[in-house]
Design a protein around this motif. Structure first.
Motif, PDB file in Angstrom:
ATOM      1  N   VAL A  39       0.872  -1.169   0.000  1.00 25.59           N
ATOM      2  CA  VAL A  39       0.000   0.000   0.000  1.00 25.59           C
ATOM      3  C   VAL A  39       0.912   1.222   0.000  1.00 25.59           C
ATOM      4  CG1 VAL A  39      -1.742   1.295   1.327  1.00 25.59           C
ATOM      5  CG2 VAL A  39      -1.807  -1.219   1.289  1.00 25.59           C
ATOM      6  N   TYR A  96       4.204   1.000   2.059  1.00 19.67           N
ATOM      7  CA  TYR A  96       4.037   0.103   3.197  1.00 19.67           C
ATOM      8  C   TYR A  96       3.816  -1.322   2.698  1.00 19.67           C
ATOM      9  CZ  TYR A  96       2.913   4.300   5.987  1.00 19.67           C
ATOM     10  OH  TYR A  96       2.938   5.518   6.624  1.00 19.67           O
ATOM     11  N   THR A 103     -10.669 -11.702   2.202  1.00 24.01           N
ATOM     12  CA  THR A 103     -12.119 -11.773   2.344  1.00 24.01           C
ATOM     13  C   THR A 103     -12.795 -12.117   1.032  1.00 24.01           C
ATOM     14  OG1 THR A 103     -12.284  -9.397   1.915  1.00 24.01           O
ATOM     15  CG2 THR A 103     -12.099 -10.080   4.212  1.00 24.01           C
ATOM     16  N   GLY A 109      -9.075  -7.659   1.013  1.00 23.20           N
ATOM     17  CA  GLY A 109      -8.976  -7.971   2.431  1.00 23.20           C
ATOM     18  C   GLY A 109      -8.723  -6.719   3.222  1.00 23.20           C
ATOM     19  N   TYR A 110      -8.683  -6.867   4.546  1.00 23.02           N
ATOM     20  CA  TYR A 110      -8.330  -5.743   5.408  1.00 23.02           C
ATOM     21  C   TYR A 110      -6.973  -6.057   6.038  1.00 23.02           C
ATOM     22  CZ  TYR A 110     -10.481  -8.794   8.949  1.00 23.02           C
ATOM     23  OH  TYR A 110     -10.824  -9.871   9.734  1.00 23.02           O
ATOM     24  N   PHE A 111      -6.268  -5.001   6.460  1.00 29.19           N
ATOM     25  CA  PHE A 111      -4.850  -5.112   6.789  1.00 29.19           C
ATOM     26  C   PHE A 111      -4.613  -4.969   8.289  1.00 29.19           C
ATOM     27  CE2 PHE A 111      -4.052  -5.194   2.389  1.00 29.19           C
ATOM     28  CZ  PHE A 111      -4.865  -4.253   1.795  1.00 29.19           C
ATOM     29  N   ASP A 112      -4.123  -6.035   8.926  1.00 27.52           N
ATOM     30  CA  ASP A 112      -3.980  -5.999  10.375  1.00 27.52           C
ATOM     31  C   ASP A 112      -2.549  -5.849  10.857  1.00 27.52           C
ATOM     32  OD1 ASP A 112      -3.995  -9.479  11.480  1.00 27.52           O
ATOM     33  OD2 ASP A 112      -3.084  -8.552   9.716  1.00 27.52           O
ATOM     34  N   TRP A 114       1.375  -4.070   9.646  1.00 27.49           N
ATOM     35  CA  TRP A 114       2.012  -3.199   8.662  1.00 27.49           C
ATOM     36  C   TRP A 114       3.511  -3.099   8.919  1.00 27.49           C
ATOM     37  CZ3 TRP A 114      -0.936   0.093   5.186  1.00 27.49           C
ATOM     38  CH2 TRP A 114      -2.331  -0.047   5.313  1.00 27.49           C
ATOM     39  N   GLY A 115       4.265  -2.898   7.838  1.00 26.42           N
ATOM     40  CA  GLY A 115       5.663  -2.542   7.965  1.00 26.42           C
ATOM     41  C   GLY A 115       5.799  -1.090   8.384  1.00 26.42           C
TER      42      GLY A 115
ATOM     43  N   TYR B  42      -9.136   2.617   9.835  1.00 25.81           N
ATOM     44  CA  TYR B  42      -7.742   2.663  10.268  1.00 25.81           C
ATOM     45  C   TYR B  42      -7.436   4.018  10.915  1.00 25.81           C
ATOM     46  CZ  TYR B  42      -7.285  -1.246   7.041  1.00 25.81           C
ATOM     47  OH  TYR B  42      -7.447  -2.447   6.385  1.00 25.81           O
ATOM     48  N   LEU B  52      -5.129  -0.911  12.215  1.00 27.25           N
ATOM     49  CA  LEU B  52      -6.499  -1.378  12.031  1.00 27.25           C
ATOM     50  C   LEU B  52      -7.290  -1.181  13.317  1.00 27.25           C
ATOM     51  CD1 LEU B  52      -8.624  -2.957  10.324  1.00 27.25           C
ATOM     52  CD2 LEU B  52      -7.667  -5.049  11.345  1.00 27.25           C
ATOM     53  N   GLN B  61     -10.953  -4.427  16.418  1.00 25.67           N
ATOM     54  CA  GLN B  61      -9.742  -5.241  16.412  1.00 25.67           C
ATOM     55  C   GLN B  61      -9.271  -5.461  17.848  1.00 25.67           C
ATOM     56  OE1 GLN B  61      -8.143  -7.154  14.638  1.00 25.67           O
ATOM     57  NE2 GLN B  61      -5.941  -6.848  14.520  1.00 25.67           N
ATOM     58  N   GLN B  95     -11.962   1.964   4.520  1.00 29.04           N
ATOM     59  CA  GLN B  95     -11.530   1.151   3.389  1.00 29.04           C
ATOM     60  C   GLN B  95     -12.622   0.148   3.058  1.00 29.04           C
ATOM     61  OE1 GLN B  95      -9.113  -2.113   4.369  1.00 29.04           O
ATOM     62  NE2 GLN B  95      -8.988  -2.858   2.275  1.00 29.04           N
ATOM     63  N   TYR B  97     -13.489  -3.364   1.101  1.00 26.95           N
ATOM     64  CA  TYR B  97     -12.863  -4.544   0.511  1.00 26.95           C
ATOM     65  C   TYR B  97     -13.930  -5.451  -0.103  1.00 26.95           C
ATOM     66  CZ  TYR B  97     -13.626  -5.920   5.449  1.00 26.95           C
ATOM     67  OH  TYR B  97     -14.149  -6.117   6.700  1.00 26.95           O
ATOM     68  N   GLN B 102      -9.759  -2.815  -3.958  1.00 28.13           N
ATOM     69  CA  GLN B 102     -10.160  -2.218  -2.679  1.00 28.13           C
ATOM     70  C   GLN B 102      -9.685  -0.770  -2.644  1.00 28.13           C
ATOM     71  OE1 GLN B 102      -8.261  -4.970   0.022  1.00 28.13           O
ATOM     72  NE2 GLN B 102      -6.735  -5.258  -1.551  1.00 28.13           N
TER      73      GLN B 102
END
Lengths: 124, 113
Positions: A39, A96, A103, A109-112, A114-115, B42, B52, B61, B95, B97, B102
């Motif tokens: 991203v 990132y 999903t 999908g959603y991002f949980d 991150w770098g 986010y 998140l 979360q 966001q 998805y 997305q």
């Protein structure tokens, strides 16, 4: 909790290839249920999904970037990478890597996780 | 592509007061087979990666304080911070998805009044 560590140059010349790598720890890159993703955020702009690769090796890309984007994985090193060809100043951004929870198809999908982010500047 | 439109672009809220951020999708994000909206929120602080907060529009979360909550009504989604703390100063993004690719909203900046 999976951890992501990014590496790669912060300066790329126009028309060249941007290459970044993300090292995964605390989880297996080959385990199902994870989308290894990239991203970016251009200066003053919002977040933009670039592409993702599933543990099967199937990759998905944003259509406007497809054709010059490659996301690949090296399972032996627990790493995944981004190559963006023929860059211009418009590709200047913080990039990132992220772990997505899939999903559906096409990299959704959603991002949980991150770098830390890498500022890549495209300039001669 | 689905367009996600957030409002306002920025807001200033007093400490301890409620902050409300809206996100509207250009089409439905609801998937009837699992009865869920495909939407996440986010928090993004300067110099840090995004974090998140909420997924499936309303599911918090793990580890996220319960002052953060998400709600949904058709194509309208809301992130509420019930009692703003100093550490909540950030830009917040929604966001979708549901549909490829997305996409994210443009962001809402939350500051202390």
């Amino acid at each position: 909790q999976v951890q992501l560590q990014q590496s790669g140059p912060g300066l790329v010349k126009p028309s060249q290839t941007l290459s970044l790598t993300c090292s995964v720890s605390g989880g297996s890159i080959t385990s199902g249920g994870s989308l290894w993703s990239w991203v970016r955020q251009a200066p003053g702009k919002g977040l933009e999904w670039i592409g993702s690769i599933y543990y099967t090796g199937e990759a998905s890309y944003k259509p406007s970037l497809e054709g010059r984007t490659t996301v690949s994985a090296d399972t032996s090193k627990s790493q995944f990478s981004l190559n963006l060809d023929s860059v211009t100043a418009a590709d200047t951004a913080v990039y990132y890597c992220a772990r997505g929870l899939p999903t559906g198809d096409q990299g959704r999908g959603y991002f949980d996780s991150w770098g830390q982010g890498t500022l890549v500047t495209v300039s001669s | 592509d689905i367009v996600m439109t957030q409002s306002p672009d920025s807001l200033a809220v007093s400490l301890g007061e409620r902050a409300t951020i809206n996100c509207k999708s250009s089409q439905s994000l609801f998937y009837r087979p699992n009865n869920k909206n495909f939407l996440a929120w986010y928090q993004h602080k300067p110099g840090q990666p995004p974090k998140l907060l909420i997924y499936w529009a309303t599911t918090r979360q793990s580890g996220v304080p319960d002052r953060f909550s998400g709600s949904e009504s058709g194509t309208d989604f809301t992130l509420t911070i019930s009692s703003l703390q100093a550490e909540d100063v950030a830009v917040y993004y929604c966001q979708q998805y549901y549909s490829a690719p997305q996409t994210f909203g443009q962001g809402t900046k939350v500051e202390i009044k």
